[in-house]
Write an enzyme that holds these catalytic residues in place. Structure first.
Site, PDB file in Angstrom:
ATOM      1  N   SER A 211       0.833  -1.212   0.000  1.00  0.00           N
ATOM      2  CA  SER A 211       0.000   0.000   0.000  1.00  0.00           C
ATOM      3  C   SER A 211       0.860   1.250   0.000  1.00  0.00           C
ATOM      4  O   SER A 211       0.509   2.261  -0.619  1.00  0.00           O
ATOM      5  CB  SER A 211      -0.931  -0.006   1.214  1.00  0.00           C
ATOM      6  N   ARG A 215       0.309   3.582  -3.241  1.00  0.00           N
ATOM      7  CA  ARG A 215      -0.335   4.878  -2.983  1.00  0.00           C
ATOM      8  C   ARG A 215       0.452   6.002  -3.650  1.00  0.00           C
ATOM      9  O   ARG A 215      -0.124   6.862  -4.324  1.00  0.00           O
ATOM     10  CB  ARG A 215      -0.436   5.126  -1.484  1.00  0.00           C
ATOM     11  N   ASN A 219      -1.022   8.044  -7.141  1.00  0.00           N
ATOM     12  CA  ASN A 219      -1.268   9.486  -7.152  1.00  0.00           C
ATOM     13  C   ASN A 219      -0.394  10.203  -8.173  1.00  0.00           C
ATOM     14  O   ASN A 219      -0.856  11.102  -8.890  1.00  0.00           O
ATOM     15  CB  ASN A 219      -1.033  10.067  -5.755  1.00  0.00           C
TER      16      ASN A 219
END
Length: 275
Positions: A211, A215, A219
């Site tokens: 994660s 992440r 983005n």
């Protein structure tokens, strides 16, 4: 803007393709000339642009902070020294607030390195999307993806490094037996539920780096795609939308560097915790 001979799809695919070097079944060790060739090179292929720009930003970080450190004064500091001191104080405050268990002299330097390094890599996103590909194309380089954090190999590589530190400090602080015991008897402290606990804890342990890396990649990659879509619009529309999006993205690139750093400190703090 897209080239005259490129469709919008080809334009986006070209800008999202890394400069890849590896062993091709037909061409041997060479640069990939298409996404298909890069895929055929397999897992051991290297993204030269991601490696090069990430190392360059790391070297820039070291040079800037070394320069400020050598010229630092106890008198009235200059603007650049003030900025660096603000970064130091910000990271120090973050570590104090997030690292709640034990003491470790490595955590603050690690947090500072991660925050500034990721921020500098993210900052490359503000370079116009056509500048690097067009500039390097003049020297015969077909692909040039400028932002390392839009490459999952980079973000997951950093996350893997954090994961190794989590395992290392978990074993160092708690001992191998203590670490295994923690996995076996959390959250339910009963021998009959050890298999269930192990499955749950191991999944949670593996999800942390996954994660963390995805992440940051997600983005940054999404922002890159939006910049490319804006670049496909007519010139006057492109500049009208590009400037506000770039200004907004200054917040995004800072926030993503901060989130990666804070979560790293939190995970390492948990590794120092005794249950």
């Amino acid at each position: 803007m897209a080239g005259n001979n490129q469709t919008p799809t080809e334009y986006i695919q070209h800008h999202l393709q890394n400069l890849t070097y590896g062993y091709h079944p037909e061409n041997g060790w060479s640069l990939a000339h298409s996404a298909g060739e890069a895929q055929e090179m397999g897992f051991l292929a290297i993204h030269l642009d991601s490696m090069g720009w990430s190392l360059a930003m790391g070297a820039l970080f070291i040079w800037l902070f070394r320069m400020v450190g050598k010229s630092a004064t106890t008198g009235v500091p200059g603007k650049f020294q003030c900025a660096i001191e603000m970064v130091f104080e910000f990271v120090e405050g973050t570590v104090r607030g997030a690292f709640l268990h034990g003491r470790n002299s490595v955590i603050a330097p690690l947090a500072l390195t991660l925050f500034v390094w990721i921020f500098l890599m993210n900052l490359l996103k503000l370079v116009p999307v056509d500048l690097a590909p067009q500039l390097f194309a003049k020297f015969g380089v077909e692909y040039m993806k400028l932002v390392p954090t839009t490459d999952p190999n980079v973000t997951l590589g950093m996350a893997l490094g954090v994961f190794c530190l989590i395992i290392y400090y978990s074993i160092k602080v708690k001992g191998a037996g203590g670490f295994v015991k923690e996995l076996s008897f959390t959250p339910f402290n009963h021998w009959s539920l050890i298999p269930f606990n192990l499955v749950m804890e191991l999944i949670g342990l593996l999800v942390k780096p996954l994660s963390l890396g995805l992440r940051l990649f997600g983005n940054m990659f999404a922002g890159e795609v939006i910049f490319l879509l804006i670049a496909l619009l007519p010139f006057w529309v492109s500049w009208t939308l590009n400037v506000p999006w770039a200004i907004f993205h200054i917040l995004v690139i800072t926030l993503q560097a901060f989130i990666f750093t804070v979560l790293t400190v939190v995970y390492l703090s948990a590794a120092h915790e005794h249950h």
